[in-house]
Design an enzyme around this catalytic site. Structure first.
Site, PDB file in Angstrom:
ATOM      1  N   LYS A 123       2.948 -23.158   0.300  1.00  0.00           N
ATOM      2  CA  LYS A 123       1.682 -22.681   0.872  1.00  0.00           C
ATOM      3  C   LYS A 123       0.923 -23.818   1.539  1.00  0.00           C
ATOM      4  O   LYS A 123       0.248 -23.614   2.546  1.00  0.00           O
ATOM      5  CB  LYS A 123       0.811 -22.033  -0.209  1.00  0.00           C
ATOM      6  CG  LYS A 123       1.348 -20.695  -0.684  1.00  0.00           C
ATOM      7  CD  LYS A 123       0.355 -20.033  -1.626  1.00  0.00           C
ATOM      8  CE  LYS A 123       0.883 -18.716  -2.158  1.00  0.00           C
ATOM      9  NZ  LYS A 123       0.005 -18.156  -3.198  1.00  0.00           N
ATOM     10  N   LYS A 222      11.429 -14.120   0.848  1.00  0.00           N
ATOM     11  CA  LYS A 222      10.806 -13.173  -0.066  1.00  0.00           C
ATOM     12  C   LYS A 222       9.862 -12.219   0.670  1.00  0.00           C
ATOM     13  O   LYS A 222       9.178 -12.634   1.599  1.00  0.00           O
ATOM     14  CB  LYS A 222      10.001 -14.021  -1.061  1.00  0.00           C
ATOM     15  CG  LYS A 222       9.582 -13.373  -2.314  1.00  0.00           C
ATOM     16  CD  LYS A 222       8.799 -14.358  -3.168  1.00  0.00           C
ATOM     17  CE  LYS A 222       7.472 -14.745  -2.546  1.00  0.00           C
ATOM     18  NZ  LYS A 222       6.559 -15.489  -3.421  1.00  0.00           N
ATOM     19  N   LYS A 225       2.891 -11.020   0.850  1.00  0.00           N
ATOM     20  CA  LYS A 225       1.641 -10.570   1.471  1.00  0.00           C
ATOM     21  C   LYS A 225       1.229 -11.493   2.597  1.00  0.00           C
ATOM     22  O   LYS A 225       0.515 -11.097   3.509  1.00  0.00           O
ATOM     23  CB  LYS A 225       0.513 -10.594   0.439  1.00  0.00           C
ATOM     24  CG  LYS A 225       0.575  -9.526  -0.589  1.00  0.00           C
ATOM     25  CD  LYS A 225      -0.611  -9.699  -1.542  1.00  0.00           C
ATOM     26  CE  LYS A 225      -0.210  -9.348  -2.953  1.00  0.00           C
ATOM     27  NZ  LYS A 225      -0.640 -10.293  -3.963  1.00  0.00           N
TER      28      LYS A 225
HETATM   29  P1  TYM Z   1       1.032 -12.427  -6.609  1.00  0.00           P
HETATM   30  O1  TYM Z   1      -0.091 -11.561  -6.237  1.00  0.00           O
HETATM   31  O2  TYM Z   1       1.568 -13.377  -5.602  1.00  0.00           O
HETATM   32  O3  TYM Z   1       2.243 -11.569  -7.135  1.00  0.00           O
HETATM   33  C1  TYM Z   1       2.039 -10.584  -8.112  1.00  0.00           C
HETATM   34  C2  TYM Z   1       3.333 -10.228  -8.831  1.00  0.00           C
HETATM   35  O4  TYM Z   1       4.289  -9.719  -7.909  1.00  0.00           O
HETATM   36  C3  TYM Z   1       5.499 -10.448  -8.016  1.00  0.00           C
HETATM   37  N1  TYM Z   1       6.117 -10.532  -6.679  1.00  0.00           N
HETATM   38  C4  TYM Z   1       7.359 -10.123  -6.407  1.00  0.00           C
HETATM   39  N2  TYM Z   1       8.315  -9.586  -7.165  1.00  0.00           N
HETATM   40  C5  TYM Z   1       9.488  -9.266  -6.567  1.00  0.00           C
HETATM   41  N3  TYM Z   1       9.738  -9.476  -5.249  1.00  0.00           N
HETATM   42  C6  TYM Z   1       8.800 -10.012  -4.438  1.00  0.00           C
HETATM   43  N4  TYM Z   1       9.042 -10.188  -3.160  1.00  0.00           N
HETATM   44  C7  TYM Z   1       7.549 -10.365  -5.011  1.00  0.00           C
HETATM   45  N5  TYM Z   1       6.400 -10.895  -4.506  1.00  0.00           N
HETATM   46  C8  TYM Z   1       5.542 -10.989  -5.549  1.00  0.00           C
HETATM   47  C9  TYM Z   1       5.083 -11.817  -8.533  1.00  0.00           C
HETATM   48  O5  TYM Z   1       6.140 -12.473  -9.165  1.00  0.00           O
HETATM   49  C10 TYM Z   1       3.976 -11.464  -9.495  1.00  0.00           C
HETATM   50  O6  TYM Z   1       4.494 -11.084 -10.747  1.00  0.00           O
HETATM   51  N6  TYM Z   1       0.317 -16.091  -9.659  1.00  0.00           N
HETATM   52  C11 TYM Z   1       0.546 -14.672  -9.831  1.00  0.00           C
HETATM   53  C12 TYM Z   1      -0.694 -13.953 -10.226  1.00  0.00           C
HETATM   54  C13 TYM Z   1      -1.223 -14.362 -11.568  1.00  0.00           C
HETATM   55  C14 TYM Z   1      -0.642 -14.079 -12.818  1.00  0.00           C
HETATM   56  C15 TYM Z   1      -1.526 -14.637 -13.775  1.00  0.00           C
HETATM   57  C16 TYM Z   1       0.517 -13.437 -13.213  1.00  0.00           C
HETATM   58  C17 TYM Z   1      -2.385 -15.032 -11.801  1.00  0.00           C
HETATM   59  N7  TYM Z   1      -2.561 -15.201 -13.137  1.00  0.00           N
HETATM   60  C18 TYM Z   1      -1.245 -14.540 -15.136  1.00  0.00           C
HETATM   61  C19 TYM Z   1       0.781 -13.346 -14.579  1.00  0.00           C
HETATM   62  C20 TYM Z   1      -0.079 -13.912 -15.539  1.00  0.00           C
HETATM   63  C21 TYM Z   1       1.127 -14.139  -8.529  1.00  0.00           C
HETATM   64  O7  TYM Z   1       2.118 -14.558  -8.089  1.00  0.00           O
HETATM   65  O8  TYM Z   1       0.491 -13.183  -7.887  1.00  0.00           O
END
Ligand code: TYM
Length: 360
Positions: A123, A222, A225
């Site tokens: 990022k 991947k 968003k």
């Molecule tokens: P975020 O919003 O980027 O992603 C949220 C969840 O979606 C999963 N994910 C995917 N899974 C499969 N294929 C994909 N292409 C894909 N893109 C995203 C991510 O692995 C995630 O589970 N940092 C975290 C948010 C967070 C969090 C936490 C999670 C903040 N605090 C505490 C668990 C516990 C995240 O990646 O958000």
């Protein structure tokens, strides 16, 4: 009691990767909230699902959209099957302990642990000079999210594995620094609280299939968003005709027939994975028997129908929930109250362990 905690950032609209990699698994955890261990003892699981809005501001964001994205994400959790009578749904910024514990953890986390984080590097590269301290600190905030609830089961997609490892390392370091020997016991006694472990080491729970859904425009990157090309992902709220159009135009290859796991054909594996994931219960063989001999032109409409059929009920429930945001706010308030109770208790123990003057 065991605890499950997870979250999604309210940046833009949630996509199929977020749903298949994370949210759908949360629903399973919720529905198995009472199980028995080998000795027949009842294990109850408490579930906390958070909309991580503090994380969403680590990249440039539009203030006029954050509230709507936050409400929309929470409504999608509910629409996807999270039941507020079984799970707590809350907004991260509504529970102030998240930001506060992050500061405490910042002061014991070595910079070089964060410099190793792959997501930060990726990022930061996109942002160049203007990359903020918050983006660097993102994984510490995530560790605080998890450690506050003493959560041991963290259902996430594959890309979060490294962040989970870091949360474990931070938890261990905290205990090594502040909870070994008699000091912690004495401090707890002086504060009049029992000297229980401050944190619990969390475990990443990663789905077998769907943990890494790839982009529709490149089977090697991947689904995300932050990809400026909206056609690279299926958003959970995309209308049927948009989904059909995106699938029609998505990247394929020049071969006839479909197969799993051919490294030269990442798009084939990815689209089969999506096809299987939106039809729970079907095996890989079963899928291949149905569509293995199809051309891309034959497969694409079948795939699009399967996605549309799976998402339609979620979209309908979403619409019904959003008709009345009063209900949603009530769910979020109840969730935040319950979360706050647990989080402030953990924060208090962390402060006592670090020697802060905690009011009696
Ligand atoms: P975020 O919003 O980027 O992603 C949220 C969840 O979606 C999963 N994910 C995917 N899974 C499969 N294929 C994909 N292409 C894909 N893109 C995203 C991510 O692995 C995630 O589970 N940092 C975290 C948010 C967070 C969090 C936490 C999670 C903040 N605090 C505490 C668990 C516990 C995240 O990646 O958000």
């Amino acid at each position: 009691i065991k605890r499950v905690l997870s979250g999604v950032q309210p940046t833009g609209s949630l996509h199929l990767g977020n749903y298949l990699g994370a949210i759908r698994q949360w629903v399973e955890f919720q529905d198995n909230a009472e199980t028995q261990d080998e000795e027949g003892n009842l294990i109850r699981t408490e579930n906390f699902f958070c909309v991580v809005d503090l994380h969403a501001i680590t990249m440039p964001h539009d203030p006029t959209e954050l509230t709507e994205s936050t409400l929309s994400s929470a409504a999608l959790y509910l629409a996807a099957g999270i039941d507020p009578s079984k799970s707590r749904v809350f907004v991260q910024s509504h529970v102030t302990a998240h930001a506060e514990l992050t500061w405490l953890l910042n002061c014991i986390t070595p910079m070089n642990w964060l410099e190793r984080m792959i997501q930060f590097k990726e990022k930061a590269r996109k942002q160049g000079e203007s990359v903020g301290v918050g983006l660097f600190d993102y994984p510490v905030l995530m560790a605080a999210d998890i450690l506050l609830y003493q959560a041991d089961q963290i259902p996430v997609g594959e890309d979060q594995r490294q962040h989970l490892e870091l949360a474990r390392d931070i938890s261990r370091r905290f205990h090594d620094l502040f909870c070994k020997g008699n000091k912690y016991k004495k401090l707890c006694k002086a504060a009049g609280v029992p000297s229980r472990p401050v944190f619990v080491e969390p475990n990443a729970m990663i789905v077998k299939s769907g943990a890494r859904i790839m982009s529709l425009s490149d089977g090697n990157s991947k689904m995300s968003k932050s990809d400026p090309n909206d056609a690279s992902r299926i958003n959970i709220l995309d209308p049927p005709d948009v989904i059909r159009e995106k699938i029609k135009k998505c990247k394929t290859d020049a071969q006839v027939g479909l197969e799993w796991d051919n490294p030269d054909r990442p798009e084939a594996t990815n689209l089969l994975t999506i096809f299987q994931a939106v039809q729970p219960g079907r095996t890989r063989e079963d899928i291949l028997n149905e569509v293995g001999d199809m051309t891309w032109g034959q497969f694409k409409p079948v795939l699009a129908d399967a996605i549309v059929n799976h998402l339609e009920p979620i979209q309908e429930r979403y619409k019904a929930i959003r008709e009345d945001d009063e209900y949603l706010w009530q769910v979020l308030k109840d969730g935040a109250d319950a979360a706050d109770e647990i989080a402030s208790r953990t924060l208090k123990h962390a402060k006592i362990a670090m020697g802060f003057a905690v009011p009696p």
